[in-house]
Design an enzyme around this catalytic site. Structure first.
Site, PDB file in Angstrom:
ATOM      1  CG  ASN A 209      -0.196  -0.040   2.513  1.00 36.23           C
ATOM      2  OD1 ASN A 209       0.535   0.895   2.829  1.00 36.23           O
ATOM      3  ND2 ASN A 209      -0.346  -1.114   3.267  1.00 36.23           N
ATOM      4  CB  ALA A 273       2.595  -0.543  10.596  1.00 39.25           C
ATOM      5  CG  ASP A 277      -6.680  -5.143   6.450  1.00 45.42           C
ATOM      6  OD1 ASP A 277      -6.189  -5.075   7.590  1.00 45.42           O
ATOM      7  OD2 ASP A 277      -7.328  -4.208   5.923  1.00 45.42           O
ATOM      8  CE  LYS A 343      -8.004  -3.006  14.586  1.00 45.72           C
ATOM      9  NZ  LYS A 343      -7.056  -3.348  13.548  1.00 45.72           N
TER      10      LYS A 343
HETATM   11  N1  CTP Z   1      -3.325  -2.906  12.541  1.00 47.99           N
HETATM   12  C1  CTP Z   1      -2.414  -3.881  12.908  1.00 47.99           C
HETATM   13  N2  CTP Z   1      -2.395  -5.070  12.256  1.00 47.99           N
HETATM   14  C2  CTP Z   1      -3.246  -5.319  11.257  1.00 47.99           C
HETATM   15  C3  CTP Z   1      -4.179  -4.320  10.840  1.00 47.99           C
HETATM   16  C4  CTP Z   1      -4.203  -3.124  11.515  1.00 47.99           C
HETATM   17  O1  CTP Z   1      -1.622  -3.636  13.844  1.00 47.99           O
HETATM   18  N3  CTP Z   1      -3.185  -6.483  10.631  1.00 47.99           N
HETATM   19  C5  CTP Z   1      -3.375  -1.650  13.295  1.00 47.99           C
HETATM   20  C6  CTP Z   1      -2.909  -0.429  12.538  1.00 47.99           C
HETATM   21  O2  CTP Z   1      -1.508  -0.224  12.727  1.00 47.99           O
HETATM   22  C7  CTP Z   1      -3.734   0.681  13.183  1.00 47.99           C
HETATM   23  C8  CTP Z   1      -5.011  -0.025  13.578  1.00 47.99           C
HETATM   24  O3  CTP Z   1      -4.715  -1.405  13.621  1.00 47.99           O
HETATM   25  O4  CTP Z   1      -3.128   1.129  14.373  1.00 47.99           O
HETATM   26  C9  CTP Z   1      -6.195   0.213  12.727  1.00 47.99           C
HETATM   27  O5  CTP Z   1      -5.911  -0.081  11.394  1.00 47.99           O
HETATM   28  P1  CTP Z   1      -7.044   0.055  10.312  1.00 47.99           P
HETATM   29  O6  CTP Z   1      -6.480  -0.358   8.993  1.00 47.99           O
HETATM   30  O7  CTP Z   1      -7.701   1.410  10.429  1.00 47.99           O
HETATM   31  O8  CTP Z   1      -8.094  -0.998  10.848  1.00 47.99           O
HETATM   32  P2  CTP Z   1      -8.604  -2.333  10.309  1.00 47.99           P
HETATM   33  O9  CTP Z   1      -8.488  -3.312  11.413  1.00 47.99           O
HETATM   34  O10 CTP Z   1      -7.957  -2.707   9.021  1.00 47.99           O
HETATM   35  O11 CTP Z   1     -10.145  -1.983  10.124  1.00 47.99           O
HETATM   36  P3  CTP Z   1     -10.983  -1.430   8.860  1.00 47.99           P
HETATM   37  O12 CTP Z   1     -10.189  -1.740   7.631  1.00 47.99           O
HETATM   38  O13 CTP Z   1     -12.258  -2.178   8.972  1.00 47.99           O
HETATM   39  O14 CTP Z   1     -11.180   0.050   9.097  1.00 47.99           O
END
Ligand code: CTP
Length: 405
Positions: A209, A273, A277, A343
């Site tokens: 990304n 970071a 996903d 979380k």
């Molecule tokens: N994060 C993480 N590990 C992952 C995904 C996210 O540590 N596999 C952490 C990111 O670093 C951030 C937070 O979770 O601090 C939220 O990330 P975000 O992308 O906004 O959330 P998602 O869990 O992907 O939710 P959504 O895509 O539904 O908004």
């Protein structure tokens, strides 16, 4: 708060020099002494007399002044300070600093010093956005020159955008956090995640990304400046390693999680970071070939581990304070609250990335800090100012923890 601190304030030419007069007052109110150096251009905006009157010190302007050299001399000037602050820092002085020039008293002092330097840039938005200025600033950042701002808003030239000098109190806050850097988070250990992750499709291709890692790196730098033992677990970025930080470079989400878990125990975890996903379930050992394969390959994706959720649920190894980010475009606080609960972290910095804020692709962030008690709205700040403010907030949290113990 700044009792006994000696600040050498260099004023270069910019309309924001009037704010630096107020800065002198604010610094002195807090117990600092301020000695002024002015470039030729600065003297077109404010007078040496104003700077001298407010600082109650002699003001130095001329490299070749016999009087100044015999009284003080540029070497002594540059050494008899705890911090050098360049405010306003014009595009011109930034360029001269980057090039290592010494063609007036201000730049000679900056080249001769062995003391930390903080700059508060200000200029027209196009000058700020110019590739030359951006390259110069990146070079100064890399050399460990501290920076506050610029912010966005109405500019003196009548345009609106990035280029406003930070307000005097914002500069004071950065100076205070600088002087408290080695004490406030001393003895605390922090893990920060930053950047994107790369998830292999085959040995040569990957899913990624656009995360730059700027925010996470700035947070690691700010925590380290406050004395925390800081470990930065970073995906691939071009950001320079922040000073005083241990950097662990990884590529995939699973490697990021493993590096974070191996870095426990810690007092603080900040997950900035942009973790992918999903990953390809079983990337082939050999490069996928187009020839002879018929249809494009179907990628079977599986979910990656959630690092923030894993650290938040790490039982007796859980860091005392776990902070996550949430980039949202609508119902920002509502979504952030739900994300915080899902979380299991302590704070979520919800970042409003809806187009109206100009956050996306821009260099400022509009943060709403969601914790167990409510929501704190921050003004639009640069990523380094967000980092400084977060580090300060974390330090206050641990001050309260210590007081309660
Ligand atoms: N994060 C993480 N590990 C992952 C995904 C996210 O540590 N596999 C952490 C990111 O670093 C951030 C937070 O979770 O601090 C939220 O990330 P975000 O992308 O906004 O959330 P998602 O869990 O992907 O939710 P959504 O895509 O539904 O908004």
């Amino acid at each position: 708060m700044l009792e006994g601190r000696r600040i050498l304030l260099i004023l270069s030419g910019g309309i924001a020099a009037y704010k630096s007069l107020d800065l002198i007052r604010r610094l002195r109110e807090r117990g600092a002494s301020v000695r002024g150096v002015m470039t030729e251009a600065a003297q077109h905006f404010v007078t040496p007399l104003s700077v001298a009157a407010l600082s109650e010190e002699a003001v130095y302007t001329d490299l070749f002044s016999l009087k100044d050299e015999s009284e003080m001399g540029h070497i002594r000037l540059s050494r008899e300070a705890d911090l050098i602050v360049v405010a306003p820092a014009s595009a011109d002085i930034i360029a001269r600093m980057a090039a290592g020039m010494a063609n007036d008293l201000a730049t000679t002092t900056l080249l001769a010093t062995d003391k930390p330097v903080l700059i508060a840039p200000t200029m027209n938005l196009q000058m700020w956005a110019h590739a030359a200025t951006q390259a110069n600033v990146a070079l100064l950042d890399k050399r460990g020159i501290l920076r506050v701002g610029p912010g966005s808003g109405d500019l003196a030239c009548g345009e609106v955008g990035s280029g406003r000098m930070a307000e005097p109190l914002e500069i004071v806050a950065v100076i205070e956090s600088f002087f408290h850097r080695s004490t406030q988070l001393k003895g605390r250990r922090a893990i920060v995640t930053s950047g994107p992750t790369h998830e292999p499709i085959d040995p040569v291709r990957f899913i990624a990304n656009r995360s730059s890692g700027k925010q996470g790196h700035a947070i690691a730098a700010a925590l380290a400046r406050m004395g925390a033992e800081t470990i930065l677990v970073s995906g691939p970025t071009v950001e320079p390693d922040p000073a005083g930080v241990r950097v662990i470079r990884i590529e995939t989400a699973r490697d990021m999680l493993a590096a974070c878990e191996a870095s426990l125990p810690a007092d603080i975890a900040v997950c900035a970071a942009a973790v992918a996903d999903w990953r390809v379930e079983t990337p082939p050992q050999q490069k996928l070939k187009k020839e002879g394969s018929g249809a494009p390959p179907a990628l079977k994706l599986v979910e990656n581990p959630d690092i923030l959720a894993t650290l938040s649920g790490a039982g007796n190894r859980r860091p005392r304070l776990v902070v996550g980010f949430a980039a949202e475009t609508e119902k920002i606080v509502e979504h952030a609250k739900a994300k915080r609960a899902r979380k299991g972290c302590d704070w979520i910095l919800a970042n409003d990335v809806s187009p109206a804020t100009g956050t996306f692709g821009g260099d400022s962030n509009t943060i709403h800090l969601v914790d167990g008690t409510g929501v704190e709205d921050w003004p639009a700040l640069s990523k380094s100012d967000v980092a400084a403010r977060l580090a300060q907030r974390i330090a206050s949290y641990f001050d309260a923890v210590k007081a309660a113990e």
